[in-house]
Motif scaffolding. Structure first.
Motif, PDB file in Angstrom:
ATOM      1  N   GLN A 198      48.270  32.879  50.280  1.00  0.00           N
ATOM      2  CA  GLN A 198      48.425  32.731  49.262  1.00  0.00           C
ATOM      3  C   GLN A 198      47.646  33.492  47.927  1.00  0.00           C
ATOM      4  OE1 GLN A 198      46.785  28.873  47.782  1.00  0.00           O
ATOM      5  NE2 GLN A 198      45.099  29.088  49.257  1.00  0.00           N
ATOM      6  N   ARG A 199      48.130  33.852  46.670  1.00  0.00           N
ATOM      7  CA  ARG A 199      47.490  34.431  45.721  1.00  0.00           C
ATOM      8  C   ARG A 199      47.678  34.155  44.537  1.00  0.00           C
ATOM      9  NH1 ARG A 199      50.664  38.829  43.659  1.00  0.00           N
ATOM     10  NH2 ARG A 199      48.599  39.854  43.399  1.00  0.00           N
ATOM     11  N   ARG A 200      47.127  34.517  43.410  1.00  0.00           N
ATOM     12  CA  ARG A 200      47.318  34.047  42.012  1.00  0.00           C
ATOM     13  C   ARG A 200      47.443  35.546  41.416  1.00  0.00           C
ATOM     14  NH1 ARG A 200      41.638  31.414  40.406  1.00  0.00           N
ATOM     15  NH2 ARG A 200      40.322  33.190  40.758  1.00  0.00           N
ATOM     16  N   LEU A 201      48.078  35.330  40.412  1.00  0.00           N
ATOM     17  CA  LEU A 201      48.197  36.353  39.609  1.00  0.00           C
ATOM     18  C   LEU A 201      46.747  36.601  38.832  1.00  0.00           C
ATOM     19  CD1 LEU A 201      51.750  36.227  37.933  1.00  0.00           C
ATOM     20  CD2 LEU A 201      50.975  37.601  39.719  1.00  0.00           C
ATOM     21  N   GLU A 202      46.077  37.454  38.918  1.00  0.00           N
ATOM     22  CA  GLU A 202      44.502  37.578  38.643  1.00  0.00           C
ATOM     23  C   GLU A 202      44.391  37.793  37.153  1.00  0.00           C
ATOM     24  OE1 GLU A 202      42.152  36.458  39.978  1.00  0.00           O
ATOM     25  OE2 GLU A 202      42.849  36.476  41.945  1.00  0.00           O
ATOM     26  N   ARG A 203      45.471  38.641  36.460  1.00  0.00           N
ATOM     27  CA  ARG A 203      45.365  39.019  35.051  1.00  0.00           C
ATOM     28  C   ARG A 203      46.766  38.451  34.295  1.00  0.00           C
ATOM     29  NH1 ARG A 203      42.260  43.432  31.968  1.00  0.00           N
ATOM     30  NH2 ARG A 203      43.301  43.335  30.244  1.00  0.00           N
TER      31      ARG A 203
END
Lengths: 227, 227, 227
Positions: A198-203
């Motif tokens: 899982q990851r999120r858009l960091e920017r």
């Protein structure tokens, strides 16, 4: 029915060998039997409960003894089975495919639409594994990064539903489903395929914030401040 | 119905006193009530869901208030009840027997074969305890080495099914089931009877490996290398 | 139906952002989707299983894609949503109220008595959150001290049942239920209202022990020996 019994037996055996990792937990013989029953039966139970039927595994005297026997056999002969790991992986992939095909077919013939049928079929395939982990109070393995397991079931069951929609007979579609599930699963184990973590858009581009847009923006390849 | 309410009340009370061990977890009053409901109702809910019926506990206004009341009473008077531990153990054994007898009878009259009926009956008896542990996110107690609990239920429900098959009336069989469950459970607590821990055969004769035999070989009493 | 889809979407999104806390656990994309489905669907599934019906979420092709999409969107845009925390809290309170109202109404129209209807309605509202925590193998949040969540649902569903008993139409009662649930939940978050932690009466008057009384005595304000 023989396929069903075989699938349940392999599931139970898998559950018991999995439980053997938790030697420090002092699981007793009954605990092993319960894990075996849950792993072998779990998917079918969830399928039949969701479809509002009395679980098929409860309509015959054969299923429970097979599950308990396979679990205790798996416990005793764990050393043997851990040497036969490759055979077990193949048999387990077969089980995954069989349960997926049986579950999806049952859901379709209960009148469920395509997407719920895929869901119920896949849950039939992996439900035992989820129940096993919940009973052992460990994080549910298939939700974590690892060789594709549920994805293999999803690929198979989706194909089955698509083929049936295209007019292919259930039998052919089920065979294709099992073959595809087994193939994807075994290739995933061989080549260590896995889903991304899982990851999120960091920017997020400023634009998105201002517009409160719901669509995912393409992330600009920028350095991010936090780890 | 009175027996049913009593059994649910005792189950809830047990659940709440069990939850009291987890003082550092900051369970609130609602949490205690939920644990109480799950422990008191769990077995009956699982039984009725497996049999495809609307849970009996949801067909009357009485069950839920009794469960919640017993749970909160158990929480408040925990000191009292921990002094009355022996009484509680006996009452709990009675609950185990009653739920087992009710569950097995319900399964038989729903037309289930003998072995699934034993399974459903035993699950009725111990389901609350399983649900309680899953909600508290602790390992399921009855799967671990400890005084026979599920085994007592299994002995009782198996006897009930055998007696009914032999032509004994349900009422007599149910009374025997309850009596036997209570006896086994209390003797197990008194004499610290327990099931053996899970174990594997540490040394498999070479023969077995070569033949890929599935039958359990008698383990030779040899020293083993690993712990 | 639109309300239903919205509620499921918000539930899934919530589940995914909750799962984002467990970054060290290596949840993969499928894991996030499963948590999303469980959080969004859990309450409705439990409701329909308890009422003995095929889950409504499985009767349409729309629900599952919405849940999966919302979960993955929530994962990707977690930074955005954690900035919009207030909006999410309000939407989540709305979801709580909607699921509570739908569940209670369904239970009443299935012929359940008042108290079980409140139970099923509240379980519809909070079931997703319970299932989410069980799948993640963390203690069930709503059983622990924190801002009133299940209590808000209980207040709403109880009011709905009382109003219906007084002859108010279902529609009006449902609107009041949603409004009340949202109000209680938001006030609880704003003012940090919470239920008291579990506690026992530290000192039981001797009288109680002797009489084996079951009623809770008023605790005398005395110093207690243990922590």
């Amino acid at each position: 029915m023989w396929a069903d019994l075989l699938a349940i037996g392999i599931g139970s055996l898998q559950g018991a060998t999995f439980a053997a990792q938790f030697r420090d937990r002092r699981l007793d013989l009954l605990g092993v039997a319960i894990i075996g029953i849950a792993t072998g039966f779990g998917g079918g139970l969830l399928r039949d409960i969701l479809l509002g039927e009395v679980p098929k595994a409860l309509l015959s005297n054969w299923y429970l003894p097979v599950a308990v026997g396979a679990a205790l056999g798996g416990m005793l002969l764990e050393r043997l089975f851990s040497r036969l790991q490759k055979v077990i992986t193949v048999l387990d992939a077969l089980t995954l495919g069989l349960f997926g095909a049986i579950g999806t077919t049952a859901a379709l013939s209960a009148g469920l639409p395509a997407i719920p049928a895929i869901f119920v079929g896949s849950l039939s395939a992996v439900g035992g594994s989820i129940l096993r982990d919940m009973l052992l109070s460990v994080p549910v393995a298939l939700m974590h990064v690892g060789s594709l397991y549920a994805v293999a079931a999803l690929v198979g069951t989706t194909t089955l539903v698509v083929l049936v929609a295209l007019g292919v007979t259930i039998t052919v579609a089920a065979v294709v489903c099992v073959a595809l599930t087994v193939t994807v699963r075994i290739l995933a184990v061989l080549f260590h395929w896995s889903l991304p973590e899982q990851r999120r858009l960091e920017r997020l581009p400023r634009l998105v914030i201002r517009r409160r847009s719901r669509s995912a923006p393409t992330p600009a390849p920028t350095p991010t401040a936090d780890a």
